[in-house]
Design a protein around this motif. Structure first.
Motif, PDB file in Angstrom:
ATOM      1  N   ALA A 159      28.033  -7.267 -26.059  1.00 53.79           N
ATOM      2  CA  ALA A 159      28.322  -6.000 -25.369  1.00 53.79           C
ATOM      3  C   ALA A 159      29.198  -6.241 -24.138  1.00 53.79           C
ATOM      4  N   ASP A 160      28.904  -7.310 -23.392  1.00 54.93           N
ATOM      5  CA  ASP A 160      29.722  -7.648 -22.207  1.00 54.93           C
ATOM      6  C   ASP A 160      31.162  -7.930 -22.607  1.00 54.93           C
ATOM      7  N   ALA A 162      32.731  -7.048 -25.339  1.00 52.26           N
ATOM      8  CA  ALA A 162      33.353  -5.824 -25.855  1.00 52.26           C
ATOM      9  C   ALA A 162      33.842  -4.945 -24.709  1.00 52.26           C
ATOM     10  N   ARG A 163      33.005  -4.817 -23.676  1.00 54.84           N
ATOM     11  CA  ARG A 163      33.387  -3.979 -22.529  1.00 54.84           C
ATOM     12  C   ARG A 163      34.565  -4.592 -21.782  1.00 54.84           C
ATOM     13  N   ASP A 164      34.509  -5.899 -21.549  1.00 56.30           N
ATOM     14  CA  ASP A 164      35.569  -6.560 -20.792  1.00 56.30           C
ATOM     15  C   ASP A 164      36.923  -6.493 -21.497  1.00 56.30           C
ATOM     16  N   HIS A 166      37.707  -4.270 -23.940  1.00 51.05           N
ATOM     17  CA  HIS A 166      37.961  -2.923 -24.474  1.00 51.05           C
ATOM     18  C   HIS A 166      38.011  -2.930 -25.998  1.00 51.05           C
ATOM     19  N   SER A 168      35.344  -2.791 -29.740  1.00 52.36           N
ATOM     20  CA  SER A 168      34.012  -2.413 -30.208  1.00 52.36           C
ATOM     21  C   SER A 168      33.172  -3.672 -30.399  1.00 52.36           C
ATOM     22  N   GLU A 169      31.856  -3.520 -30.366  1.00 59.17           N
ATOM     23  CA  GLU A 169      30.984  -4.686 -30.547  1.00 59.17           C
ATOM     24  C   GLU A 169      31.163  -5.291 -31.941  1.00 59.17           C
TER      25      GLU A 169
END
Length: 203
Positions: A159-160, A162-164, A166, A168-169
């Protein structure tokens, strides 16, 4: 006199190298920096002819600093001097415009000679690393797999990452799975370690 810059984040290493090179009648260390993002300005300010860059530094790594030098001060020659004798680093450094690549335990006389040869526009490469580089070939990782593996190497969750980045997981998991397969690893941590040891994760 060949005007030399030393870029290394370890002050003791810089000091030792400066002392060794300054003993040579035709070499003069005119600048020292501890960060990669200070290299270009120091080269310009001190009319540096040969920059000795460490691979791993804060601010910018040595390969990125070499790339910036080639763009901003193309007349300055680059010699990478590193603890990390990895074939992947060698390939990236040469692609970034470095003319030489030697390890830090190179004897003083050979290091001084490497500076002279690079100043003359000649290539100087540690022979063991050159052989490893030829045997190993280019990184098998795609640019996105490299990004994902580099982010995962810092210990972040899917999740980290994916967020960093941009993404999807699911996309992150797919890239990690592919990278694990390409490196022959069993886990993403092992894949990140193997890729780093091969020099494939430099920015």
């Amino acid at each position: 006199m060949i005007r030399v810059l030393l870029a290394d984040d370890q002050a003791l290493v810089r000091g030792a190298m400066a002392a060794l090179l300054d003993m040579e009648a035709d070499l003069q260390v005119v600048a020292e920096v501890g960060r990669g993002d200070e290299v270009v300005a120091a080269v310009r300010a001190n009319a540096v002819e040969v920059a000795l860059l460490d691979v791993q530094m804060p601010g910018l790594d040595g390969v990125a600093a070499a790339r910036e030098l080639r763009r901003g001060v193309p007349g300055c020659r680059v010699l990478m001097v590193t603890t990390f004798g990895r074939a992947g680093y060698l390939r990236q450094a040469m692609a970034a415009g470095a003319l030489g690549f030697v390890v830090k335990d190179t004897p003083a006389r050979q290091l001084a000679d490497a500076v002279r040869r690079v100043h003359a526009g000649l290539r100087v490469v540690d022979p063991v690393l050159a052989a490893q580089s030829l045997a190993q070939g280019d990184s098998p990782l795609t640019e996105r797999e490299t990004d994902v593996l580099r982010a995962a190497a810092d210990g972040g969750t899917v999740a980290d990452v994916a967020r960093d980045l941009h993404l999807s997981e699911g996309t992150v998991r797919n890239h990690l799975s592919s990278a694990i397969g390409k490196t022959g690893a069993r886990t993403r941590a092992e894949a990140a370690r193997l890729a780093a040891e091969s020099g494939w994760l430099l920015g």
